[in-house]
Design an enzyme around this catalytic site. Sequence first.
Site, PDB file in Angstrom:
ATOM      1  CE1 TYR A  90      -4.333   0.119  -0.385  1.00  0.00           C
ATOM      2  CE2 TYR A  90      -4.239  -1.781   1.074  1.00  0.00           C
ATOM      3  CZ  TYR A  90      -4.923  -0.993   0.168  1.00  0.00           C
ATOM      4  OH  TYR A  90      -6.201  -1.322  -0.185  1.00  0.00           O
TER       5      TYR A  90
ATOM      6  CD  GLU B 190      -4.970   4.702   0.605  1.00  0.00           C
ATOM      7  OE1 GLU B 190      -5.106   3.695   1.307  1.00  0.00           O
ATOM      8  OE2 GLU B 190      -5.817   5.595   0.499  1.00  0.00           O
TER       9      GLU B 190
ATOM     10  CG  ASP C 190      -9.460  11.095 -22.555  1.00  0.00           C
ATOM     11  OD1 ASP C 190      -8.413  10.476 -22.826  1.00  0.00           O
ATOM     12  OD2 ASP C 190     -10.487  10.544 -22.143  1.00  0.00           O
TER      13      ASP C 190
ATOM     14  CB  THR D  23      -5.336   4.753 -21.195  1.00  0.00           C
ATOM     15  OG1 THR D  23      -5.357   4.884 -22.614  1.00  0.00           O
ATOM     16  CG2 THR D  23      -6.720   4.955 -20.641  1.00  0.00           C
TER      17      THR D  23
ATOM     18  CE  LYS E  11      -8.148   3.306 -24.861  1.00  0.00           C
ATOM     19  NZ  LYS E  11      -8.206   3.933 -23.540  1.00  0.00           N
TER      20      LYS E  11
ATOM     21  NE  ARG F  27      -7.023  -2.893 -19.268  1.00  0.00           N
ATOM     22  CZ  ARG F  27      -7.589  -2.849 -20.479  1.00  0.00           C
ATOM     23  NH1 ARG F  27      -7.129  -3.599 -21.440  1.00  0.00           N
ATOM     24  NH2 ARG F  27      -8.616  -2.073 -20.708  1.00  0.00           N
TER      25      ARG F  27
END
Length: 478
Positions: free
Chosen positions: A64, A66, A241, A270, A273, A279
Amino acid sequence: MSGNAESTAYRSALEVIGAVEPRVATAIRAELADQRESLKLIASENYASPATLLAMGNWFSDKYAEGTVGRRFYAGCQNVDTVEALAAEHARELFGAPYAYVQPHSGIDANLVAFWAVLADRVEAPALKRAQARHVNDLTEADWFALRRELGDQRMLGMSLDAGGHLTHGFRPNISGKMFDQRSYGTDPETGLIDYDRVAEAAREFKPLILVGGYSAYPRKVNFRILREIADSVGATFMVDMAHFAGLVAGKVFTGDFDPVPHAHIVTSTTHKSLRGPRGGLVLCGPELAAQVDRGCPMVLGGPLPQVMAAKAVALAEARRPDFVDYAGRIVANAQALADGLQRRGAKLVTGGTDNHLALIDVTGYGLTGRQAEQALLDSGIVTNRNAIPQDPNGAWYTSGIRVGTPALTTRGFGTAELDATAELIHTVLSRTAPGTNADGTPSKAKYVLDPGVADRVGKQASDLLTGFPLYPAIDLG
Ligand code: DSN
């Protein structure tokens, strides 16, 4: 990594996985076999490098982290800091952006981070400020009502879904369409192109807080300088975007007015692509929005995925190599060869061609719906997706379009001759498919009849084409 090392890595991994749940190992093997055997034309998919894929399968998954680099809510994040900082550095350098945030898990996460950052920057809203100071899971119903009241008047202007925009650009069933009072700009009904005068007119009338540029099914370049001028003229924040075409920006196909990074206040993407990474998502911005973007966690995201940030660092390093420029150029040359080949054989394309990595076939020219065409192509070993076309008479489910894209086949090594051959296969299938009927004799939008023998013949031709361009040639799973 040598081919031998790649094979060893994957064979060992599958042996270890198979000892626990053999069906998962079998499915992983089957997925490689399926991907190797299909003519993949899905415009949003690609094949990440073995180095990128391997960077995701390790102990980072157990951590983790954060917070942000050097400022975490958990102890022991020094190695996560290393990979997050590396991924951000590569993203900044690759795109020439002052600031990069590489934690978003996906494109929608990246867009939500950007929306909230702009709202927090632009809107004087006590409930929003309170919400930003807390984790989204901790917000009460009363908080959400207060937020809704404060944000209800905020406006977003984005490209409509049927013109090629994305559902996160304010489409009603998506949270973006609920967060904002939304309006869309479309494309010229004759040419299929963005009409910048109409966008300016819509912006003047609607006065959005955010003007969104970018698309997932528009086959042309977009002039981001003009969109920025429109945004400035109405005091809007300009967000782009670039998920679909990030690889073309990285590979210097889109420069000057067509590179969103120097023109937009905030850019999202992203990474999987045309950019050919894992991903995931990312956000780029200038220093004025950086602090708000960094609040993506906890506002939108929970813990980042350090293993994916490690893979982003690898893939972004790959995209900074000179050969990525060559790759990006070949994606577009291939898309143009595919588009030309289709049109020469009689297919009707939205906008009459392409300047980017995708083309949109209007399959009403073959008397089909998108769904019928998609399935007939799939039966013949050609993987595409149905897609709405502007003012689509068949709606978003059946559609009237087939979207085809070349990033994946270009990674495989296909050139313009193979894309022309692919156009022949697509045209053959579509011209030999007829719409079917329902049991009661009424016309069906889903059923279709493919002439006997076509699927087998085209499937064999597709397979022969692929044989010359093996996928992951160095990997032999035995
Ligand atoms: N689903 C992606 C696409 O296919 O374009 C966008 O999110």
